[in-house]
Write an enzyme that holds these catalytic residues in place. Structure first.
Site, PDB file in Angstrom:
ATOM      1  N   ARG A  34      92.778  41.269  62.039  1.00 20.01           N
ATOM      2  CA  ARG A  34      92.017  42.400  61.282  1.00 20.01           C
ATOM      3  C   ARG A  34      91.340  41.061  60.124  1.00 20.01           C
ATOM      4  NH1 ARG A  34      95.653  45.389  56.209  1.00 20.01           N
ATOM      5  NH2 ARG A  34      93.965  43.539  54.668  1.00 20.01           N
ATOM      6  N   LYS A  82      97.911  49.698  45.996  1.00 23.54           N
ATOM      7  CA  LYS A  82      97.080  50.393  46.497  1.00 23.54           C
ATOM      8  C   LYS A  82      97.992  51.866  46.505  1.00 23.54           C
ATOM      9  CE  LYS A  82      97.305  47.656  50.814  1.00 23.54           C
ATOM     10  NZ  LYS A  82      96.510  46.764  51.937  1.00 23.54           N
TER      11      LYS A  82
END
Ligand SMILES: *Cc1c(COP(=O)(O)O)cnc(C)c1O
Length: 354
Positions: A130, A37
């Site tokens: 998260r 990414k």
């Protein structure tokens, strides 16, 4: 062609770094997912990571996995899928990380439609806050997942050091191992993947403290920039400069180091402060905050100081540079993760693959 501003990518260095990581993981029987990414999954770069020996490619965005569709290796979607995008998730990802039953049900229905079985890794939150199911909810969640016919639960995983900054340890990854044992016993299944995190988990390998059941890691930064991210240490025998940023001088002048006039706010609403160093030689480069977080750029020439930046201008103090700089000259920088992320994403930055 040498167009500025540009990010130069050294494919040999990336392949080398991948090999080093692969060997490190192999010694502990750990599968390696190469995370693409930060460089927006440029296929030529991803191919080098595959040559370096990764077992799968991983990205957080489905658009990026789509770019990689012609590379014949399993693809893992890192970010929890959106319900509205399950069609593409099933099409372009072989495996996805998940924490929501509603989404897993949508994936199952879509996979049946596409005549496929989609592989699921259930994310467990070990405290970083998260994504992930809370530890006490894991067994109940697995029970539900196993009812869906279009998906296969192939593993569990966790992500640390991203939001809460929690460092992976023998203890917290040990909880993940125990959960894997519990699931396998309780449901009579084998989990192929116990995914112990990103570049911040590598320090446990070096210390020999990785819990035995952990058999999969998902590093991005460690491969691309040769750094583990729990303590920010360089990984032995890797390159930190596989990516180099280059920008061009568009103005070079001697000016005072303190602005003249009443000081209000800068382009971003902050009130700037200045130290008086007298008259200094300043260079303006044609790049700005639209393209890069300048705090994460490191001039390769140690005599250059970054003074600041606006949307399109990066201002340097070049007074102490030995060489005789001219307008049109290029200035080179090493990049940290945040800079690489933004430079890769900016359409104004040319990508020079070498
Ligand atoms: C981004 C990401 C990674 C890779 O992180 P690095 O710090 O680059 O190693 C791994 N797993 C997940 C879920 C991610 O979002």
């Amino acid at each position: 062609m040498n167009i500025c501003p540009r990010i130069e990518v050294n494919l040999n260095k990336i392949r080398h770094n991948t090999k080093v990581l692969k060997e490190l993981c192999e010694k502990s029987n750990i599968m390696l997912a190469g995370v693409t990414k930060v460089f927006c999954a440029i296929p030529e770069v991803a191919k080098e990571i595959v040559k370096g020996g990764v077992d799968m490619l991983a990205d957080s965005r489905i658009e990026n996995l789509k770019k990689l569709k012609d590379i014949n290796i399993p693809k893992l979607l890192l970010r929890l899928p959106m319900n509205s995008r399950v069609e593409d998730v099933v099409r372009y990802a072989d495996i996805s990380l998940n924490s929501e039953l509603k989404t897993i049900e949508s994936l199952s229905n879509e996979a049946i439609k596409q005549n496929k079985v989609h592989n699921i890794v259930l994310m467990v939150d070990l405290g970083d806050l998260r994504e992930g199911v809370w530890r006490s909810d894991v067994v109940d969640t697995v029970k539900e997942i196993l009812k869906f016919k279009g998906v296969k639960l192939i593993g569990i995983g966790t992500n640390l050091t991203c939001y809460g900054g929690v460092i992976p340890s023998k203890e917290n990854l040990g909880w993940l191992s125990e959960l894997a044992n519990t699931i396998e016993k309780e449901f009579g299944i084998t989990l192929e993947i116990i995914s112990g995190g990103n570049s911040s988990s590598l320090h446990l390998l070096e210390k020999g403290e990785m819990p035995e059941k952990i058999n999969h890691l998902r590093p991005g930064e460690a491969i691309l920039l040769g750094r583990e991210t729990a303590y920010g240490k360089v990984i032995k025998d890797t390159y930190q400069d596989a990516f180099t940023f280059v920008a061009e001088i568009i103005e070079l002048k001697e000016k005072p180091s303190i602005p003249i006039g009443e000081i209000g706010m800068d382009a971003f609403g902050n009130k700037p402060t200045f130290a008086d160093k007298g008259i200094r030689k300043r260079a303006i480069l044609a790049v700005g905050r639209q393209d890069v977080s300048v705090e994460n750029l490191i001039p390769i020439d140690k005599n250059i100081e970054i003074l600041g930046a606006s949307s399109d201008h990066l201002i340097l103090d070049v007074t102490d540079v030995q060489k005789d700089l001219k307008v049109g000259d290029e200035i080179r920088f090493n990049v940290e993760y945040g800079a690489l992320l933004q430079l890769s994403t900016s359409e104004y930055i040319h990508k020079s693959i070498q």
